[in-house]
Design a protein around this motif. Sequence first.
Motif, PDB file in Angstrom:
ATOM      1  N   ASP A 281     -20.114  36.718 -12.101  1.00 37.29           N
ATOM      2  CA  ASP A 281     -20.689  35.991 -13.244  1.00 37.29           C
ATOM      3  C   ASP A 281     -20.753  34.493 -13.006  1.00 37.29           C
ATOM      4  O   ASP A 281     -21.547  33.788 -13.636  1.00 37.29           O
ATOM      5  CB  ASP A 281     -19.863  36.258 -14.503  1.00 37.29           C
ATOM      6  N   VAL A 282     -19.909  33.999 -12.109  1.00 36.49           N
ATOM      7  CA  VAL A 282     -19.846  32.566 -11.834  1.00 36.49           C
ATOM      8  C   VAL A 282     -19.228  32.381 -10.448  1.00 36.49           C
ATOM      9  O   VAL A 282     -18.379  33.182 -10.030  1.00 36.49           O
ATOM     10  CB  VAL A 282     -19.024  31.834 -12.926  1.00 36.49           C
ATOM     11  N   VAL A 283     -19.648  31.347  -9.750  1.00 36.21           N
ATOM     12  CA  VAL A 283     -19.159  31.076  -8.396  1.00 36.21           C
ATOM     13  C   VAL A 283     -18.971  29.575  -8.231  1.00 36.21           C
ATOM     14  O   VAL A 283     -19.765  28.774  -8.735  1.00 36.21           O
ATOM     15  CB  VAL A 283     -20.157  31.592  -7.327  1.00 36.21           C
ATOM     16  N   GLU A 284     -17.917  29.194  -7.523  1.00 32.97           N
ATOM     17  CA  GLU A 284     -17.717  27.804  -7.113  1.00 32.97           C
ATOM     18  C   GLU A 284     -17.606  27.763  -5.591  1.00 32.97           C
ATOM     19  O   GLU A 284     -16.822  28.515  -5.000  1.00 32.97           O
ATOM     20  CB  GLU A 284     -16.451  27.216  -7.735  1.00 32.97           C
ATOM     21  N   THR A 285     -18.416  26.909  -4.953  1.00 33.92           N
ATOM     22  CA  THR A 285     -18.349  26.754  -3.510  1.00 33.92           C
ATOM     23  C   THR A 285     -18.054  25.310  -3.152  1.00 33.92           C
ATOM     24  O   THR A 285     -18.183  24.405  -3.969  1.00 33.92           O
ATOM     25  CB  THR A 285     -19.677  27.169  -2.832  1.00 33.92           C
ATOM     26  N   PHE A 286     -17.677  25.101  -1.907  1.00 34.69           N
ATOM     27  CA  PHE A 286     -17.323  23.770  -1.414  1.00 34.69           C
ATOM     28  C   PHE A 286     -18.569  23.162  -0.783  1.00 34.69           C
ATOM     29  O   PHE A 286     -18.975  23.553   0.303  1.00 34.69           O
ATOM     30  CB  PHE A 286     -16.188  23.887  -0.393  1.00 34.69           C
ATOM     31  N   GLU A 347     -11.585  25.734 -11.697  1.00 34.17           N
ATOM     32  CA  GLU A 347     -12.810  25.815 -12.500  1.00 34.17           C
ATOM     33  C   GLU A 347     -13.190  27.257 -12.801  1.00 34.17           C
ATOM     34  O   GLU A 347     -13.585  27.577 -13.924  1.00 34.17           O
ATOM     35  CB  GLU A 347     -13.954  25.091 -11.780  1.00 34.17           C
ATOM     36  N   VAL A 348     -13.080  28.132 -11.829  1.00 34.60           N
ATOM     37  CA  VAL A 348     -13.385  29.548 -12.089  1.00 34.60           C
ATOM     38  C   VAL A 348     -12.365  30.145 -13.046  1.00 34.60           C
ATOM     39  O   VAL A 348     -12.714  30.922 -13.947  1.00 34.60           O
ATOM     40  CB  VAL A 348     -13.443  30.342 -10.770  1.00 34.60           C
ATOM     41  N   VAL A 349     -11.096  29.778 -12.900  1.00 32.36           N
ATOM     42  CA  VAL A 349     -10.072  30.275 -13.823  1.00 32.36           C
ATOM     43  C   VAL A 349     -10.391  29.846 -15.251  1.00 32.36           C
ATOM     44  O   VAL A 349     -10.317  30.653 -16.190  1.00 32.36           O
ATOM     45  CB  VAL A 349      -8.672  29.782 -13.390  1.00 32.36           C
ATOM     46  N   GLY A 363     -19.462  34.750 -21.495  1.00 28.79           N
ATOM     47  CA  GLY A 363     -19.184  36.109 -21.063  1.00 28.79           C
ATOM     48  C   GLY A 363     -18.724  36.251 -19.628  1.00 28.79           C
ATOM     49  O   GLY A 363     -18.704  37.373 -19.100  1.00 28.79           O
ATOM     50  N   ALA A 364     -18.313  35.172 -18.976  1.00 25.79           N
ATOM     51  CA  ALA A 364     -17.872  35.256 -17.582  1.00 25.79           C
ATOM     52  C   ALA A 364     -16.587  36.068 -17.468  1.00 25.79           C
ATOM     53  O   ALA A 364     -15.594  35.770 -18.133  1.00 25.79           O
ATOM     54  CB  ALA A 364     -17.668  33.864 -17.008  1.00 25.79           C
ATOM     55  N   GLU A 365     -16.600  37.096 -16.630  1.00 22.89           N
ATOM     56  CA  GLU A 365     -15.446  37.973 -16.466  1.00 22.89           C
ATOM     57  C   GLU A 365     -14.987  38.115 -15.022  1.00 22.89           C
ATOM     58  O   GLU A 365     -13.891  38.586 -14.764  1.00 22.89           O
ATOM     59  CB  GLU A 365     -15.769  39.371 -17.018  1.00 22.89           C
ATOM     60  N   ARG A 366     -15.841  37.744 -14.078  1.00 21.40           N
ATOM     61  CA  ARG A 366     -15.482  37.883 -12.660  1.00 21.40           C
ATOM     62  C   ARG A 366     -16.141  36.753 -11.882  1.00 21.40           C
ATOM     63  O   ARG A 366     -17.322  36.465 -12.076  1.00 21.40           O
ATOM     64  CB  ARG A 366     -15.967  39.229 -12.126  1.00 21.40           C
ATOM     65  N   GLY A 367     -15.357  36.100 -11.031  1.00 20.56           N
ATOM     66  CA  GLY A 367     -15.889  34.965 -10.298  1.00 20.56           C
ATOM     67  C   GLY A 367     -15.388  34.911  -8.877  1.00 20.56           C
ATOM     68  O   GLY A 367     -14.328  35.452  -8.549  1.00 20.56           O
ATOM     69  N   ALA A 368     -16.158  34.245  -8.026  1.00 25.89           N
ATOM     70  CA  ALA A 368     -15.787  34.056  -6.625  1.00 25.89           C
ATOM     71  C   ALA A 368     -15.623  32.575  -6.336  1.00 25.89           C
ATOM     72  O   ALA A 368     -16.280  31.728  -6.948  1.00 25.89           O
ATOM     73  CB  ALA A 368     -16.837  34.666  -5.702  1.00 25.89           C
ATOM     74  N   VAL A 369     -14.763  32.270  -5.363  1.00 23.93           N
ATOM     75  CA  VAL A 369     -14.451  30.896  -4.976  1.00 23.93           C
ATOM     76  C   VAL A 369     -14.491  30.806  -3.458  1.00 23.93           C
ATOM     77  O   VAL A 369     -14.055  31.731  -2.761  1.00 23.93           O
ATOM     78  CB  VAL A 369     -13.041  30.482  -5.453  1.00 23.93           C
ATOM     79  N   GLN A 370     -14.998  29.684  -2.961  1.00 25.66           N
ATOM     80  CA  GLN A 370     -15.002  29.442  -1.514  1.00 25.66           C
ATOM     81  C   GLN A 370     -14.616  28.000  -1.260  1.00 25.66           C
ATOM     82  O   GLN A 370     -15.018  27.103  -1.995  1.00 25.66           O
ATOM     83  CB  GLN A 370     -16.388  29.740  -0.937  1.00 25.66           C
ATOM     84  N   SER A 371     -13.818  27.777  -0.227  1.00 23.98           N
ATOM     85  CA  SER A 371     -13.541  26.412   0.206  1.00 23.98           C
ATOM     86  C   SER A 371     -13.680  26.320   1.722  1.00 23.98           C
ATOM     87  O   SER A 371     -13.562  27.314   2.435  1.00 23.98           O
ATOM     88  CB  SER A 371     -12.155  25.933  -0.263  1.00 23.98           C
ATOM     89  N   TRP A 372     -13.938  25.117   2.186  1.00 20.05           N
ATOM     90  CA  TRP A 372     -14.363  24.852   3.565  1.00 20.05           C
ATOM     91  C   TRP A 372     -13.567  23.693   4.105  1.00 20.05           C
ATOM     92  O   TRP A 372     -13.253  22.764   3.366  1.00 20.05           O
ATOM     93  CB  TRP A 372     -15.848  24.500   3.496  1.00 20.05           C
ATOM     94  N   GLY A 373     -13.221  23.728   5.382  1.00 19.30           N
ATOM     95  CA  GLY A 373     -12.445  22.623   5.900  1.00 19.30           C
ATOM     96  C   GLY A 373     -12.522  22.479   7.407  1.00 19.30           C
ATOM     97  O   GLY A 373     -13.116  23.295   8.107  1.00 19.30           O
ATOM     98  N   ALA A 374     -11.921  21.414   7.899  1.00 18.35           N
ATOM     99  CA  ALA A 374     -11.853  21.005   9.296  1.00 18.35           C
ATOM    100  C   ALA A 374     -13.129  20.300   9.716  1.00 18.35           C
ATOM    101  O   ALA A 374     -14.003  20.012   8.904  1.00 18.35           O
ATOM    102  CB  ALA A 374     -11.514  22.170  10.221  1.00 18.35           C
TER     103      ALA A 374
END
Length: 389
Positions: A281-286, A347-349, A363-374
């Motif tokens: 329902d919602v996603v946060e990416t880096f 933010e997703v929480v 109505g957001a019930e399920r979300g994905a998160v991604q983070s990136w580094g180096a």
Amino acid sequence: MTRDVGAIGVGYSDPSTFTDYRMSTMSKEEQAFEAITAALEHANADPDDIDVALFCTVDGFEGTFRVERTLEVPGMGDDIPVISINTGGTAGGSGVKVAYEYLASGEYDTALVYGSPSFDSVVEAQPVMNTNADPLFERNFVTAIQMGALPSSGYMEISGATLEDFAKVAAQNYKNAAMNPYAHRNEGKTVEEVLDSPMVCWPLRRAMTCPVSSGAAAMVMAEEDTAYEHCDTPVWVEDIDSISNTFETGYRTMDWFPKLKTLADRVYERAGVEDPLEDFDVVETFNPYIPFEMIEYEAMGFCEKGEAKHLVRNGVTARDGKLPVNVSGGTLATNSGICASLSRHTEVVLQLMDEAGERQIEGAERGAVQSWGANLGQFQQMAIFSTSR
């Protein structure tokens, strides 16, 4: 047998701290106190309720190798373990992962994860960023801006994405950031304004790259029984994992993120995700460099490789689209270092708790998160959160 683990509270430092780190009027300790206190209050918890604290950091950027002293400000760190987590830009996400592992294993019942503002202990952050690359072979041509420009230009070549596509994604993030009190760049920008901003390093214009921000975040997590003692609506960790590559980058084509694709496939298989575009329902990416967001769409399975431009052009990932991405404004609008990777999770929480304020997706019930580094994305981390176990 592992235990279910949920997030029960999140907190930020005062909105005024989310600004240019050179203009910050609060010390690291003051920002830590505010973010941690807010997270504890949100979780209906006291410092004495916390069993372990995870301090997420990139040591060299923090200006100290005793970063755990920040947690002594709110009275924590004297009687509980304080563990420093450093995996580059993904450290905020890695802290959530380590907390999950401790809680799921039964080692502890509650954990505090703290993401610091990484840049405001040094006089000037950019020269520090420019030392990320290997000193013998790559440092002379891979500075902070080349970290974004090399994959972005390579991606344009294989995908057919245009500067206008990048500008549309950027404007989408700025529009979202205007509704986020914890965004640094919160004035909003149009596609035309993004394209009119100065060219920094092809193909990146200034408005396609992140600022260097201050600001802090914290999250309280707990195993299932303890979670319900503090919170009526815990947000559960469905799955969480990370992946890394070797430090040397010379042999790579640098046109998308194959390691993220491997990680996403692994996480989705365990979580039973068959169609990410439908299942979240919602996603946060880096997305410190805006083309990365389009690359992440593809690696995370929202579309086939090279097809993210169609998601952008059709508004699929806009706030009112099929799968809203980065409704906080993302790292493009606010990059306070390690706080930024933890903020993707907080933010997703907040979205799944239905407590995201003006930026809430109904109505957001399920979300994905991604983070990136180096230096060029050697570290990737992902998590799936849900309102149900």
